[in-house]
Design a protein around this motif. Structure first.
Motif, PDB file in Angstrom:
ATOM      1  N   ALA A 135       0.799  -1.413   0.076  1.00 36.94           N
ATOM      2  CA  ALA A 135      -0.385  -0.071   0.222  1.00 36.94           C
ATOM      3  C   ALA A 135       0.895   1.337  -0.004  1.00 36.94           C
ATOM      4  CB  ALA A 135      -0.570  -0.070   1.466  1.00 36.94           C
ATOM      5  N   VAL A 136       2.421   1.244   0.803  1.00 38.57           N
ATOM      6  CA  VAL A 136       3.343   2.217   0.833  1.00 38.57           C
ATOM      7  C   VAL A 136       4.293   2.388  -0.454  1.00 38.57           C
ATOM      8  CG1 VAL A 136       4.463   3.406   2.542  1.00 38.57           C
ATOM      9  CG2 VAL A 136       2.575   2.422   3.359  1.00 38.57           C
ATOM     10  N   GLY A 137       4.625   1.329  -0.438  1.00 37.91           N
ATOM     11  CA  GLY A 137       6.059   1.359  -1.608  1.00 37.91           C
ATOM     12  C   GLY A 137       6.940   1.067  -1.070  1.00 37.91           C
ATOM     13  N   CYS A 138       6.706   0.415   0.434  1.00 36.20           N
ATOM     14  CA  CYS A 138       8.066  -0.001   0.736  1.00 36.20           C
ATOM     15  C   CYS A 138       8.278  -0.087   2.070  1.00 36.20           C
ATOM     16  CB  CYS A 138       9.489   1.561   1.119  1.00 36.20           C
ATOM     17  SG  CYS A 138       8.518   2.638   2.586  1.00 36.20           S
ATOM     18  N   GLY A 152      24.610  12.701   3.361  1.00 41.23           N
ATOM     19  CA  GLY A 152      23.783  13.076   4.757  1.00 41.23           C
ATOM     20  C   GLY A 152      23.263  14.120   4.423  1.00 41.23           C
ATOM     21  N   SER A 153      22.362  14.146   4.971  1.00 50.63           N
ATOM     22  CA  SER A 153      21.865  15.264   4.716  1.00 50.63           C
ATOM     23  C   SER A 153      20.709  15.544   5.591  1.00 50.63           C
ATOM     24  CB  SER A 153      21.152  15.509   3.701  1.00 50.63           C
ATOM     25  OG  SER A 153      20.255  17.008   3.900  1.00 50.63           O
ATOM     26  N   PRO A 154      20.946  16.647   7.037  1.00 45.91           N
ATOM     27  CA  PRO A 154      19.926  16.795   7.922  1.00 45.91           C
ATOM     28  C   PRO A 154      18.642  17.021   7.680  1.00 45.91           C
ATOM     29  CG  PRO A 154      21.582  19.238   7.354  1.00 45.91           C
ATOM     30  CD  PRO A 154      21.895  17.914   6.733  1.00 45.91           C
ATOM     31  N   GLY A 155      18.877  17.105   6.057  1.00 40.60           N
ATOM     32  CA  GLY A 155      17.039  17.408   5.793  1.00 40.60           C
ATOM     33  C   GLY A 155      16.304  15.763   5.038  1.00 40.60           C
ATOM     34  N   TRP A 156      17.501  14.567   5.174  1.00 38.00           N
ATOM     35  CA  TRP A 156      17.293  13.674   4.664  1.00 38.00           C
ATOM     36  C   TRP A 156      16.153  12.793   6.064  1.00 38.00           C
ATOM     37  CZ3 TRP A 156      21.580  11.788   1.288  1.00 38.00           C
ATOM     38  CH2 TRP A 156      21.378  12.460  -0.023  1.00 38.00           C
ATOM     39  N   ILE A 157      14.987  12.496   5.843  1.00 33.86           N
ATOM     40  CA  ILE A 157      14.891  12.066   6.490  1.00 33.86           C
ATOM     41  C   ILE A 157      13.513  10.301   6.520  1.00 33.86           C
ATOM     42  CG2 ILE A 157      13.164  11.856   8.565  1.00 33.86           C
ATOM     43  CD1 ILE A 157      11.904  14.529   7.737  1.00 33.86           C
ATOM     44  N   ALA A 158      15.137   9.560   6.846  1.00 36.75           N
ATOM     45  CA  ALA A 158      14.541   8.005   6.180  1.00 36.75           C
ATOM     46  C   ALA A 158      12.927   7.475   6.933  1.00 36.75           C
ATOM     47  CB  ALA A 158      15.660   7.370   6.147  1.00 36.75           C
ATOM     48  N   PHE A 159      12.610   7.108   6.271  1.00 37.15           N
ATOM     49  CA  PHE A 159      11.477   6.405   6.604  1.00 37.15           C
ATOM     50  C   PHE A 159      10.766   4.897   6.408  1.00 37.15           C
ATOM     51  CE2 PHE A 159      10.329   8.099   2.398  1.00 37.15           C
ATOM     52  CZ  PHE A 159       9.487   7.727   2.054  1.00 37.15           C
ATOM     53  N   GLY A 160      11.840   4.429   5.152  1.00 34.03           N
ATOM     54  CA  GLY A 160      11.373   3.242   4.544  1.00 34.03           C
ATOM     55  C   GLY A 160      12.576   2.490   4.108  1.00 34.03           C
ATOM     56  N   ALA A 182      28.553   7.530  -0.793  1.00 33.92           N
ATOM     57  CA  ALA A 182      27.553   9.339  -0.873  1.00 33.92           C
ATOM     58  C   ALA A 182      26.742   8.137  -2.060  1.00 33.92           C
ATOM     59  CB  ALA A 182      28.709   9.652  -1.413  1.00 33.92           C
ATOM     60  N   GLY A 183      26.133   9.956  -2.233  1.00 28.20           N
ATOM     61  CA  GLY A 183      24.910   9.835  -3.041  1.00 28.20           C
ATOM     62  C   GLY A 183      23.590   9.780  -2.878  1.00 28.20           C
ATOM     63  N   ALA A 184      22.104   9.495  -3.660  1.00 28.63           N
ATOM     64  CA  ALA A 184      20.716   8.929  -3.226  1.00 28.63           C
ATOM     65  C   ALA A 184      20.323   9.414  -5.045  1.00 28.63           C
ATOM     66  CB  ALA A 184      20.196  10.530  -1.910  1.00 28.63           C
ATOM     67  N   ALA A 185      19.840   8.464  -5.014  1.00 23.50           N
ATOM     68  CA  ALA A 185      18.982   8.641  -6.624  1.00 23.50           C
ATOM     69  C   ALA A 185      17.311   8.632  -5.919  1.00 23.50           C
ATOM     70  CB  ALA A 185      19.069   7.361  -7.095  1.00 23.50           C
ATOM     71  N   LEU A 186      17.117   9.043  -7.455  1.00 26.77           N
ATOM     72  CA  LEU A 186      15.239  10.284  -7.237  1.00 26.77           C
ATOM     73  C   LEU A 186      14.651   8.697  -7.436  1.00 26.77           C
ATOM     74  CD1 LEU A 186      13.441  12.171  -7.226  1.00 26.77           C
ATOM     75  CD2 LEU A 186      13.564  12.664  -9.396  1.00 26.77           C
ATOM     76  N   VAL A 187      13.686   9.079  -6.558  1.00 29.77           N
ATOM     77  CA  VAL A 187      12.231   7.211  -6.752  1.00 29.77           C
ATOM     78  C   VAL A 187      11.183   8.203  -6.525  1.00 29.77           C
ATOM     79  CG1 VAL A 187      11.451   5.825  -5.076  1.00 29.77           C
ATOM     80  CG2 VAL A 187      13.930   6.646  -4.932  1.00 29.77           C
ATOM     81  N   ALA A 188      10.531   9.529  -6.442  1.00 37.10           N
ATOM     82  CA  ALA A 188       9.409   9.505  -7.737  1.00 37.10           C
ATOM     83  C   ALA A 188       9.138  11.485  -6.412  1.00 37.10           C
ATOM     84  CB  ALA A 188       8.343   9.152  -5.972  1.00 37.10           C
ATOM     85  N   ASP A 189       8.756  12.194  -7.145  1.00 34.57           N
ATOM     86  CA  ASP A 189       8.875  13.800  -7.135  1.00 34.57           C
ATOM     87  C   ASP A 189       8.485  13.964  -5.800  1.00 34.57           C
ATOM     88  OD1 ASP A 189      10.030  13.856  -9.382  1.00 34.57           O
ATOM     89  OD2 ASP A 189       8.178  13.927 -10.619  1.00 34.57           O
ATOM     90  N   VAL A 239       3.265   6.172  -3.279  1.00 30.40           N
ATOM     91  CA  VAL A 239       2.207   5.605  -3.040  1.00 30.40           C
ATOM     92  C   VAL A 239       1.428   5.190  -4.547  1.00 30.40           C
ATOM     93  CG1 VAL A 239       0.187   5.812  -1.830  1.00 30.40           C
ATOM     94  CG2 VAL A 239       1.485   6.441  -0.593  1.00 30.40           C
ATOM     95  N   LEU A 240       0.844   6.356  -4.857  1.00 29.64           N
ATOM     96  CA  LEU A 240       0.710   5.854  -6.022  1.00 29.64           C
ATOM     97  C   LEU A 240       1.263   5.421  -7.666  1.00 29.64           C
ATOM     98  CD1 LEU A 240      -1.947   8.786  -6.922  1.00 29.64           C
ATOM     99  CD2 LEU A 240      -2.230   7.154  -6.250  1.00 29.64           C
ATOM    100  N   GLY A 241       2.606   5.045  -7.321  1.00 26.15           N
ATOM    101  CA  GLY A 241       3.050   4.393  -8.489  1.00 26.15           C
ATOM    102  C   GLY A 241       4.425   5.312  -9.283  1.00 26.15           C
ATOM    103  N   ARG A 242       3.901   6.161  -9.104  1.00 29.40           N
ATOM    104  CA  ARG A 242       4.463   7.177 -10.127  1.00 29.40           C
ATOM    105  C   ARG A 242       5.718   7.361 -10.279  1.00 29.40           C
ATOM    106  NH1 ARG A 242      -0.829  10.401 -10.371  1.00 29.40           N
ATOM    107  NH2 ARG A 242       0.453  11.403  -7.912  1.00 29.40           N
TER     108      ARG A 242
END
Length: 460
Positions: free
Chosen positions: A211-214, A255-263, A295-302, A308-311
């Motif tokens: 349902a959530v995507g992760c 890493g960044s103080p603005g990256w909030i890991a949730f899943g 290092a670095g991160a990849a874009l998953v969704a905008d 959640v909608l799989g876009r």
């Protein structure tokens, strides 16, 4: 209870290593070495192959397991994580076992009894781990971020989920020291993702993931994925560089103080909401931090709505501008000269295996951003040219090159860490001596040698 300073604790390991030298000259001493840690070990043993048609079994290595576990138990009792050793076993069986370390200023070697990186400045980390995100004053959420659609979709998919209270969300924000973005709050208001809420129902957990995507963390599992959360050994971290092109959606940070890991994606890669996007990114976009990259991160969704909608999101195509690399490798398979690597933005220079004449470092003298130099033994024409590289914070050289610098009093004082690269089965003791000389220049804790005497009986 076995003691780490009791020769009997080590005797089974020494006998195993000794048995791997069946062709030894009867009148000569045998030297063995290795490393044992609480979670792994490295011993130069030739393991027996299983019979044809049968896979290797635990029983095939039971003697090794038992010998190592005896030492590991003693390490745990002593509160020591890892220790290397070397031993000289005389034909009579008289044995001098030397335990090397540990030292809080030395990282363990990898698969070797030789020391790893020497931490010359306590608490220091490489430059990429000190890098903070660039300001993003114009960043806004993606047009696809839709709080009502996100909540409605989640409630339709998870009609029986228990959501977090405003107090629980506020407590998470206080713990993290950051205000959660609105989309993330909507997600947790629908489901707080606690395992006990699912009643040990694995199928319910799978439905929530779908349902959530992760695999969603609960509020207590949320964390800020700053640089300190991405641990990396000094010798590897010093080879990284932070690069964010003008067209990037995600900043190329550790890493960044603005990256909030949730899943988690189920494979060890972390998903995070990004509050410090790249020049072309959106506030609150979803990114993935690979467990296989430092290092670095990849874009998953905008947006979280899109996740959640799989876009899926997509990085824009990059302009075809050939920029010189900030991390340059000179060796038989890459760049062929120091001149080819030199440019004002160069941060890391790695000189690897080379079958030609040794290199001069003159082309990189005066490059103010050069902070890391690693050189395979024998590849430098004159190690003393390193004196002119005034911005180095990490230096990795072979023992002979370090000897030249030490004898000339020319070890760069700008260093925060250093390493001695060793190839082959070199005796660890001379390497430890060099390491201790380097550590002494910064008044850092030495690698202590503890000698244990014992008798394994006649070797004949």
């Amino acid at each position: 209870m076995a003691s780490i300073l009791d020769f009997a604790t080590w005797e089974p390991v020494l006998r195993l290593l000794l048995s791997d030298h069946p062709q030894r000259p009867a009148a000569r001493s045998v030297r063995v070495a290795g490393r044992i840690g609480r979670h792994g070990w490295s011993l130069a043993l030739k393991r027996r192959m299983p019979p044809p048609g049968r896979a290797a079994q635990v029983e095939d290595m039971q003697e090794e397991f038992d010998a190592v576990e005896r030492v590991q138990g003693a390490l745990a009792d002593a509160g020591v994580d890892d220790i290397s050793f070397t031993a000289e076993i005389r034909p009579t069986g008289k044995t001098a076992l030397r335990l090397l370390g540990p030292s809080p200023a030395v990282e363990p070697g990898i698969g070797t009894p030789h020391p790893g990186a020497l931490i010359l400045v306590d608490g220091s980390v490489p430059e990429p781990w000190r890098r903070l995100p660039d300001p993003v004053p114009g960043a806004v959420p993606a047009p696809s971020a839709d709080l009502e659609l996100l909540e409605r979709t989640l409630r339709e998919r998870l009609p029986h989920a228990i959501g977090a209270t405003e107090e629980e969300i506020a407590a998470a924000e206080a713990r993290l020291g950051v205000t959660l973005p609105d989309e993330l709050k909507v997600l947790y208001r629908v489901t707080r993702a606690r395992w006990e809420d699912l009643g040990d129902d694995y199928e319910a957990a799978e439905r929530e993931c779908a349902a959530v995507g992760c695999e969603l963390f609960d509020l207590d599992g949320l964390y800020v994925a700053d640089a300190s959360s991405r641990h990396c050994r000094w010798e590897f971290a010093a080879m990284e560089a932070v690069v964010t092109p003008p067209h990037a959606m995600v900043q190329g940070l550790v890493g960044s103080p603005g990256w909030i890991a949730f899943g988690d994606n189920g494979g060890g890669d972390r998903l995070a909401v990004d509050l410090t996007p790249g020049p072309r990114g959106h506030m609150g976009q979803v990114i993935m931090l690979s467990h296989e990259e430092n290092a670095g991160a990849a874009l998953v969704a905008d947006s979280l709505t899109d996740l959640v909608l799989g876009r899926p999101g997509a990085e824009p195509s990059s302009p075809h501008e050939q920029q010189p690399p900030v991390v340059a490798r000179v060796n038989i398979a890459s760049l062929k000269s120091i001149q080819a690597a030199a440019h004002p933005g160069l941060e890391v220079l790695s000189i690897g295996v080379w079958d030609g004449a040794p290199f001069s470092l003159a082309p990189v003298t005066g490059l103010t951003r050069l902070r890391t130099l690693t050189a395979y033994p024998g590849t430098l024409a004159d190690p003393l040219e390193i004196i002119k590289l005034t911005g180095l914070e990490f230096l990795e050289l072979g023992p002979e090159e370090w000897r030249v610098l030490l004898d000339a009093g020319a070890v760069p004082r700008s260093l925060s860490a250093a390493a001695i690269v060793v190839h082959g089965n070199q005796d660890p003791l001379p390497i430890v001596d060099i390491a201790n000389e380097i550590l002494a220049l910064w008044d850092r804790p030495q690698i202590i040698q503890t000698v244990l005497e014992g008798d394994l009986g006649p070797l004949a």
